[in-house]
Design a protein around this motif. Structure first.
Motif, short mmCIF file in Angstrom:
data_model
loop_
_atom_site.label_atom_id
_atom_site.label_comp_id
_atom_site.label_asym_id
_atom_site.label_seq_id
_atom_site.Cartn_x
_atom_site.Cartn_y
_atom_site.Cartn_z
N ARG A 189 -30.14 24.56 -10.55
CA ARG A 189 -30.23 25.87 -9.90
C ARG A 189 -28.82 26.42 -9.73
NH1 ARG A 189 -33.51 26.35 -4.40
NH2 ARG A 189 -31.68 25.33 -3.49
N LYS A 243 -26.45 29.42 -7.85
CA LYS A 243 -26.28 30.48 -6.86
C LYS A 243 -25.97 31.78 -7.60
CE LYS A 243 -24.33 26.97 -3.80
NZ LYS A 243 -23.10 26.48 -3.12
N LYS A 268 -40.15 29.14 -3.16
CA LYS A 268 -38.90 28.57 -2.66
C LYS A 268 -38.54 29.25 -1.34
CE LYS A 268 -37.80 25.69 -6.05
NZ LYS A 268 -39.16 25.62 -6.63
N GLY A 270 -35.72 28.91 0.30
CA GLY A 270 -34.31 29.25 0.40
C GLY A 270 -33.55 28.73 -0.80
N GLY A 271 -32.40 29.33 -1.08
CA GLY A 271 -31.53 28.84 -2.14
C GLY A 271 -31.70 29.51 -3.47
N PHE A 272 -32.88 30.07 -3.74
CA PHE A 272 -33.11 30.79 -4.99
C PHE A 272 -32.93 32.26 -4.69
CE2 PHE A 272 -36.20 32.53 -8.21
CZ PHE A 272 -35.40 32.27 -9.31
N SER A 302 -32.53 29.32 -12.17
CA SER A 302 -32.88 27.89 -12.20
C SER A 302 -33.36 27.54 -13.59
CB SER A 302 -33.96 27.56 -11.15
OG SER A 302 -35.20 28.17 -11.48
N ASP A 336 -40.98 23.77 -2.79
CA ASP A 336 -40.21 22.88 -1.92
C ASP A 336 -41.09 22.41 -0.76
OD1 ASP A 336 -40.24 24.98 -0.04
OD2 ASP A 336 -38.28 25.71 -0.66
N ASP A 361 -25.71 24.77 -8.02
CA ASP A 361 -26.10 24.26 -6.71
C ASP A 361 -26.32 22.75 -6.82
OD1 ASP A 361 -27.20 23.65 -4.27
OD2 ASP A 361 -28.80 25.16 -4.35
N ASN A 382 -27.00 20.70 -4.61
CA ASN A 382 -27.95 20.17 -3.63
C ASN A 382 -29.39 20.62 -3.89
OD1 ASN A 382 -25.95 18.83 -2.01
ND2 ASN A 382 -25.35 20.85 -1.23
N TYR A 383 -29.65 21.16 -5.07
CA TYR A 383 -30.98 21.68 -5.35
C TYR A 383 -32.06 20.62 -5.14
CZ TYR A 383 -34.71 24.00 -8.09
OH TYR A 383 -35.88 24.57 -8.51
N CYS A 418 -34.29 19.96 -1.83
CA CYS A 418 -35.40 20.77 -1.30
C CYS A 418 -36.73 20.01 -1.38
CB CYS A 418 -35.48 22.11 -2.02
SG CYS A 418 -36.14 22.06 -3.69
#
Length: 451
Positions: free
Chosen positions: A102, A104, A359, A361-363, A369, A380, A426, A428-429, A432
């Protein structure tokens, strides 16, 4: 004389564009010819054919247009190699990575730091195949802050499907002008010269396909109407400029994955009139007629296909362009968000605006992605918990949102820029999905939902 930036004009597909000069409305006899290539054209123009298919293709798939020009496009100096920037078709730059990826939102260069136009702002993210054998695709991100001044671009390798996410694009083509805004798309087909003006910091996505063209998917049992309807696609009205460029006009060509440039003394947008079926075109995603489940279960995302580029295998695409527009969700006894999934296809997703329902958050808009072939993905943990407990009344889904997917039967390789140097990946993807827990009840088969 500088280039005209007056408003654009478009026709419905299938109509013959009228003759326009700098946005004026006078009609002309430039198309009133006894044949496509007369001995002497009206107004002493040159006739030039642009072919998007082999001459011997069946009539239903034969693509060509005739352009009547002040000077033919062959009037230029030799091409020379230029700096590639971040455009590449080297799918072995870095090793393969099967992980869920993913990004940002991709960073747009600031005008105060450096002027970057559409071509110099192209960044190849991933792809597969080989343009020399006319089979494959690439996904690019464009990040720019300036207009192309006395520069144009054309792609000898394939078609560009352009999806703007931030900022308007005023696109000059040999066929006329198109104004493209976020939530619209356009297709510039192979070999067509174009130049882009922007008005602010601008970002978007490009799906490039080699050797095939985009077309509407077959509807099957849906019938005659639904999804993207032909009448909603728009093509430019003929427009031209008769302009000498003292310093030389730069024509940039992408050929076998490399960039080349040549100079010519006049604007390339000197086609006074044209006719044919090989054109650029645009489409407003709000016109998509959504088909959805109205009883139970979750229909596959193929029902949201806007355009497809078919492979030689029936039912298998080199690439599909799929959207997830605002719609009603009414299915009963159904987990309504996209289900957990492993797929033989590669799925790149982008977000034009809003918040994607699977999702929490984060997308984000302007990011993306990639879920590669057979890599598991899905909602998630937070989305799963909420959807499992939700009251299944009719509800609006994705209001104010437009997410999309570039899906391909090819296994996509990510470039060095995408994995290493874009600074938007990202890391940390995967987290999630870490909160997901077992809800298994071996002594009771009656589902109660997560606790």
């Amino acid at each position: 004389m500088g280039r005209d930036t007056s408003s654009t004009e478009v026709n419905k597909t299938g109509t013959v564009p009228t003759f326009r000069k700098h946005g004026a409305g006078e009609k002309s006899g430039a198309l009133n010819m006894a044949r496509n290539n007369p001995q002497v054209c009206p107004y002493n123009l040159y006739a030039e054919q642009l072919s998007g298919s082999a001459f011997t293709c069946p009539r239903s798939t034969n693509k060509r247009s005739w352009l009547y020009r002040i000077l033919p496009s062959v009037s230029h100096k030799p091409f020379e190699p230029i700096d590639q920037g971040h455009v590449t078709h080297d799918w072995d730059e870095v090793g393969p990575d099967p992980n869920q990826l993913r990004w940002k939102p991709f960073d747009i260069p600031k005008t105060s730091q450096k002027k970057v136009d559409f071509v110099s702002g192209l960044h190849t993210l991933c792809g597969a195949g080989d343009m020399k054998s006319n089979n494959g695709l690439a996904i690019h991100i464009f990040l720019c802050n300036s207009s192309m001044e006395d520069r144009c671009f054309y792609n000898s390798d394939g078609d560009f499907l352009i999806v703007p996410q931030k900022g308007k694009l005023l696109i000059y083509t040999e066929f006329g002008k198109m104004l493209l805004q976020p939530n619209e798309i356009c297709v510039i087909q192979r070999g067509m010269r174009f130049s882009i003006d922007v008005f602010e910091e601008t970002r978007g996505y490009i799906l490039e396909v080699y050797g095939v063209h985009f077309e509407l998917p077959d509807l099957g049992p849906i019938g005659a109407n639904g999804l993207a309807n032909p009448r909603d696609f728009l093509i430019p009205v003929a427009w031209y400029e008769d302009r000498q460029v003292p310093g030389g006009y730069t024509v940039i060509n992408k050929y076998q994955g490399k960039l080349f440039a040549c100079k010519q003394s006049v604007s390339p947008f000197n086609a006074v009139a044209w006719h044919g079926n090989y054109t650029p075109y645009k489409y407003n995603l709000e016109n998509f007629m959504v088909i959805n489940a109205v009883a139970f279960d979750h229909a596959d995302p193929s029902i949201f296909t806007v355009l497809t580029a078919k492979s030689l295998r029936p039912g298998v695409a080199i690439a599909d362009f799929v959207i997830f527009p605002p719609r009603w969700g009414v299915a009963n006894k159904t987990f309504r968000p996209p289900y957990y999934h492993r797929n033989c296809m590669s799925e790149f997703m982008g977000l034009i605006k809003g918040h994607y329902e699977a999702k929490q958050g984060g997308f984000l808009p302007g990011g993306g992605s990639l879920h590669s072939a057979m890599t598991p993905h899905g909602p998630d943990a937070d989305c799963f918990e909420k959807a499992s407990k939700a009251q299944l009344a009719p509800e609006r889904i994705a209001d104010g949102t437009m997410a999309f997917m570039f899906e391909s039967s090819l296994s996509l390789a990510v470039t060095k820029w995408g994995l290493k140097t874009c600074n938007c990946l990202d890391e940390n993807y995967y987290k999630c999905w870490e909160p997901l827990r077992s809800h298994f009840t071996p002594n009771s088969r009656n589902p109660t939902g997560p606790k």
